[in-house]
Design a protein around this motif. Structure first.
Motif, PDB file in Angstrom:
ATOM      1  N   ILE A  53       0.852  -1.195   0.000  1.00 14.64           N
ATOM      2  CA  ILE A  53       0.000   0.000   0.000  1.00 14.64           C
ATOM      3  C   ILE A  53       0.883   1.238   0.000  1.00 14.64           C
ATOM      4  O   ILE A  53       1.706   1.428   0.897  1.00 14.64           O
ATOM      5  N   ILE A  54       0.702   2.050  -1.027  1.00 12.16           N
ATOM      6  CA  ILE A  54       1.447   3.315  -1.107  1.00 12.16           C
ATOM      7  C   ILE A  54       0.431   4.453  -1.183  1.00 12.16           C
ATOM      8  O   ILE A  54      -0.499   4.410  -1.988  1.00 12.16           O
ATOM      9  N   MET A  55       0.618   5.434  -0.323  1.00 13.44           N
ATOM     10  CA  MET A  55      -0.287   6.582  -0.320  1.00 13.44           C
ATOM     11  C   MET A  55       0.489   7.830  -0.723  1.00 13.44           C
ATOM     12  O   MET A  55       1.462   8.209  -0.065  1.00 13.44           O
ATOM     13  N   PHE A  56       0.062   8.462  -1.820  1.00 13.29           N
ATOM     14  CA  PHE A  56       0.719   9.678  -2.322  1.00 13.29           C
ATOM     15  C   PHE A  56      -0.040  10.917  -1.879  1.00 13.29           C
ATOM     16  O   PHE A  56      -1.264  10.991  -2.026  1.00 13.29           O
ATOM     17  N   GLU A  57       0.681  11.871  -1.382  1.00 10.86           N
ATOM     18  CA  GLU A  57       0.047  13.131  -0.994  1.00 10.86           C
ATOM     19  C   GLU A  57       0.929  14.265  -1.514  1.00 10.86           C
ATOM     20  O   GLU A  57       2.105  14.336  -1.181  1.00 10.86           O
ATOM     21  N   ARG A  58       0.349  15.112  -2.340  1.00 10.04           N
ATOM     22  CA  ARG A  58       1.176  16.170  -2.932  1.00 10.04           C
ATOM     23  C   ARG A  58       1.515  17.250  -1.912  1.00 10.04           C
ATOM     24  O   ARG A  58       2.451  18.013  -2.079  1.00 10.04           O
ATOM     25  N   GLY A  59       0.711  17.327  -0.850  1.00 12.55           N
ATOM     26  CA  GLY A  59       1.024  18.279   0.208  1.00 12.55           C
ATOM     27  C   GLY A  59       2.016  17.698   1.200  1.00 12.55           C
ATOM     28  O   GLY A  59       2.563  16.605   1.019  1.00 12.55           O
ATOM     29  N   GLU A  60       2.218  18.458   2.265  1.00 15.04           N
ATOM     30  CA  GLU A  60       3.218  18.077   3.244  1.00 15.04           C
ATOM     31  C   GLU A  60       2.617  17.178   4.316  1.00 15.04           C
ATOM     32  O   GLU A  60       3.323  16.501   5.053  1.00 15.04           O
ATOM     33  N   PHE A  61       1.289  17.192   4.426  1.00 14.71           N
ATOM     34  CA  PHE A  61       0.638  16.559   5.569  1.00 14.71           C
ATOM     35  C   PHE A  61      -0.375  15.510   5.125  1.00 14.71           C
ATOM     36  O   PHE A  61      -1.061  15.688   4.125  1.00 14.71           O
TER      37      PHE A  61
END
Lengths: 552, 552
Positions: free
Chosen positions: B29-37
């Motif tokens: 499971i990989i979760m991408f978040e373009r923000g910092e949080f």
């Protein structure tokens, strides 16, 4: 012109009278009340004694005059209906002021006589310092004793609604109070482990709480300028007290109905059908005096609460005047404030399910009343009982300082609507940080229940922990700091959940791992890890918080 | 080994990641978040700005490290998924720190990109004092402006949840605030007359509220040691302000989905089926970016709220990993704190019912949040919309200082369960004086609705009062004291309800008597008297209280 006579002028009777007039302008409506007051706020009596409700007149919701002006109802206080002649369709009424008697004819008669406090056969109870609390004169007598005797110590016998409220009233007045309850718990609508939170609150507030203890005898001591009572308790202890409240329960007032030959139910309440009609079709009965149907089981039950009484009164009037309304059973939804706590329930509790031999499962959730990062969030401790096959909701209980009424209301609606615990997952409840959580208490409880139903969780309960075998290993997945001061279960080992993947090799695959955390949430994460890695495991539902309060 | 990629690490994405891991230990499971949080409390942002939530770290519910430790999820912040190759089942990811790009393969892809604030094409908006509020960096920018610019005046454009919360935050900080709303009301989920209570509260707290007014242009004024904005409004007025929050709404973030050729719904959100599956069965989507089904109408709708996002995320994970869960539509249950008030709703409002041409009836009840004789009771103003034929519940709205969340939760459950307003009469809700009433708000509203359905009441509504004819007579049945200071409707006559039987002869039988009282309760008593005596009559539902706020 229809003539309606009503016996009893409080909740059920007053609701019926008002509704009947709204439906018919020309009906003749007479309401008899043997006491001095009609339509008073009997649920408010303890709060006036305790000082929360300052103004006594606020308890008097209507007077005979106001009833006459607004509803053209002939209200006759201090008039007791002492006999019913069903053949003649008339009642004999005794005027309690002058002792005279007279008869009134009826087309329809409504019985709403209420219930009377149970006074057990205990030696010495008949003394001027011992009271029960059911109506305004009772309240006035208690207030008089408080004024004249200035009690330093009060004793309440019975841990139901009125007992708990009177205990709080006395403590609030600065009077040291003992609460004596024969059962092992107060507030019997909830189960004992949920009542544990209430016991803790009561003791924290300084009340002398005695559970599993009965009052055996009372001695009235009258000295020159003082009077007091000496109470002997079943555990050998005694108490010197200055005022005694007997609040062990109520029983339906059925004498009038019995003497008239009306059918009395197995529970001792007046029998009615769903239209609130007694065995005589011209006579209706409502409120604390009647036997109701349990919403869940359909069995007869007694539920002496204001909500059902009011709704039944309205329905009886509807049916007398040609509308068709059926009462649809009572869930027994109830709530009580106990100092800073609220304790509430709806539907069946575990004790009742066990007695009836019903197969059930239960889940516990302890979670914040609203977003935990917003000020004022308090833990709601929630228990839900359901059918593990069908998901049918049997009942729910909650305790906490905030949001308890709301959660039990949600469950009361869901149960009445026939929702299953599967459907509870989808409930879309109000959420903003000051009011709730994106996953509300009820959603969370539903998730836990559905994990069990779907086989994604294998629960173990607090009462099984004492019987673990050598084939089981108790694992605390909380952080070490949470275990300080003996706050863990003896014989366990500790691996914090966030270290579990790295340290899984420390656990035996041939034993069943009994996982616990504080409330059951991290336990579920650990359970899933272990099971998905080939371990046998169970998770303690409600975690250490439930275990600790249940075994306290 | 199943490989799951998640785009977006807040409500829906984070819920899905945690659930997926609980279901499968070996999924990647990989979760991408373009923000910092990731997994921050976006609903809490205004409350940190306003000072209710002191500690900024309380808003950070999870970190990449904590997610890894507990759920073994590879969280990649500052990593933006910029393209989806559906053939290859892979995504292109841009590392926003070093600008590098890479690809990741997936078995299942979950899109949870959220929604972005709508920035209208208004001249001058691009300046350092103008902000929107959607995430932690937005909040930090606002806090920086507050610290550096020490605003004496703030302006919020948009009266939705975030606009109202920011308005309150500024007022709480002692900053004089203007709230500019283009529509004639704030809080569009409720109808205008219910929003009237909110408008009153906002103005009472000293906010400069402008309804039906749009922002037309912004001029950024930068002096030596100070900066400010000059706002031109559509009504010709202008405002000098020191900070501007644009909060007119959000739109789904669909660019990635569009570019990948996924189906976009008519409302502009990503289309999914009930299993949260997009038009590509390997790609799921949840949260503010997706088009949902309205629970009542079945029509597509956008509901950018946290509760649905969280539950959808959990379900998408279930479905990716072999469980079968269907999302069952969104009622749009919502609540907002506005100073001392709460305003909440569920289901459809009257505006929507009118637009859709649905036949409906409505009732208003204004009654105490708990027993009125117990301290702390506040009026709950409640509106219920229903089908006058079938009794189907269309929606409900409530405003007040206490017990608003509870009543809308009850209605949200009842509506979801398919209960009718007939069944609402029988609801058995928690009652003790500190928590409720023997006849709860909901029971009372149900009684009123059923009186209409059964023909026992003929309602008239506030918006019809302006169009009364010579054939109608307006009758106030309140006491004269309640009419002081112009608190009555012009052209009425006054006969208090308790004098009506004696003075009925003063009324004409050939005219229709339009009765009103303060909230509608005494009006109903008077209505029944008049109709049962052969008069033609209607009762103003919700009484003068509804009329006054609606026509203010």
């Amino acid at each position: 012109m229809t003539k309606i006579l009503i016996v009893g002028g409080v909740a059920g009777g007053a609701s019926a009278a008002a509704r009947a007039r709204r439906l018919s302008e020309d009906a003749e409506i007479i309401m008899f009340e043997r006491g001095e007051f009609v339509s008073f706020a009997n649920c408010g009596l303890p709060y006036h004694i305790g000082g929360d409700i300052k103004d006594r007149s606020k308890l008097l919701l209507q007077t005979p005059d106001s009833f006459l002006a607004r509803f053209n109802v002939d209200v006759r206080v201090m008039n007791e209906v002492i006999a019913i002649d069903r053949q003649a369709k008339s009642v004999t009424v005794k005027n309690l002021i002058d002792g005279s008697e007279y008869t009134e004819r009826y087309d329809f008669l409504l019985l709403s006589p209420g219930a009377a406090p149970i006074i057990p056969p205990i030696a010495g109870l008949d003394n001027p310092l011992t009271h029960s609390l059911r109506n305004i004169p009772d309240m006035d007598r208690i207030l008089n004793t408080l004024r004249s005797n200035k009690p330093k110590h009060a004793t309440v016998v019975g841990g139901g609604f009125i007992g708990l409220e009177m205990m709080e009233a006395f403590q609030q007045l600065g009077i040291k109070t003992s609460l004596i309850e024969m059962a092992e718990q107060v507030m019997t609508p909830v189960d004992r482990e949920m009542a544990g939170f209430v016991h803790e609150e009561i003791r924290n507030k300084g009340v002398d709480l005695k559970l599993g203890v009965a009052l055996q005898s009372v001695e009235y001591l009258h000295h020159q300028n003082s009077q007091s009572l000496k109470l002997q308790l079943s555990n050998g202890e005694s108490r010197d007290t200055d005022i005694l409240i007997m609040a062990i329960g109520v029983r339906p007032e059925t004498q009038l109905a019995k003497e008239a030959g009306l059918r009395i139910g197995a529970t001792g309440g007046i029998y009615t059908n769903a239209q609130m009609q007694t065995s005589d079709p011209s006579i209706y009965a409502v409120g604390d005096a009647v036997e109701e149907q349990d919403f869940v089981t359909g069995n007869p039950t007694l539920v002496p609460l204001a909500g059902p009484a009011n709704r039944q009164g309205r329905m009886a009037a509807d049916n007398m005047l040609g509308r068709e309304q059926s009462y649809q059973g009572t869930q027994g939804t109830a709530i009580c404030k106990v100092f800073d706590l609220a304790v509430a329930s709806t539907g069946m509790n575990e004790k009742q399910l066990q007695q009836s031999g019903t197969a059930y499962e239960k889940v516990y959730v302890h979670t914040a009343s609203h977003a935990s990062y917003y000020p004022g969030a308090e833990t709601v401790s929630f228990k839900m009982l359901f059918d593990p096959q069908s998901g049918k909701i049997f009942g729910a209980q909650a305790v906490g300082k905030d949001g308890v009424d709301k959660r039990i209301d949600v469950m009361a609606v869901a149960q009445r609507a026939g929702m299953s615990v599967q459907q509870l997952q989808h409930l879309e409840l109000t959420y903003a940080p000051p009011f709730g959580s994106a996953k509300d208490v009820i959603n969370q409880a539903a998730f836990v229940a559905n994990n069990i139903i779907n086989g994604d969780a294998t629960p173990i309960h607090f009462d099984e922990i004492a019987h673990l075998t050598d084939e089981q290993l108790l694992l605390d997945v909380r952080n070490p700091a949470e275990r300080k001061n003996g706050n863990h279960i003896a014989g366990d080992i500790n691996i914090p959940v966030d270290q579990l993947r790295q340290r899984m090799h420390e656990l035996p695959k041939d034993k069943e791992i009994i996982i616990y955390c504080q409330v059951g949430l991290r336990g579920n994460v650990a359970y899933r890890q272990l099971v998905n890695n080939g371990f046998k495991a169970k998770n303690l539902l409600g975690g250490y918080r439930t275990y600790k309060i249940a075994t306290a």
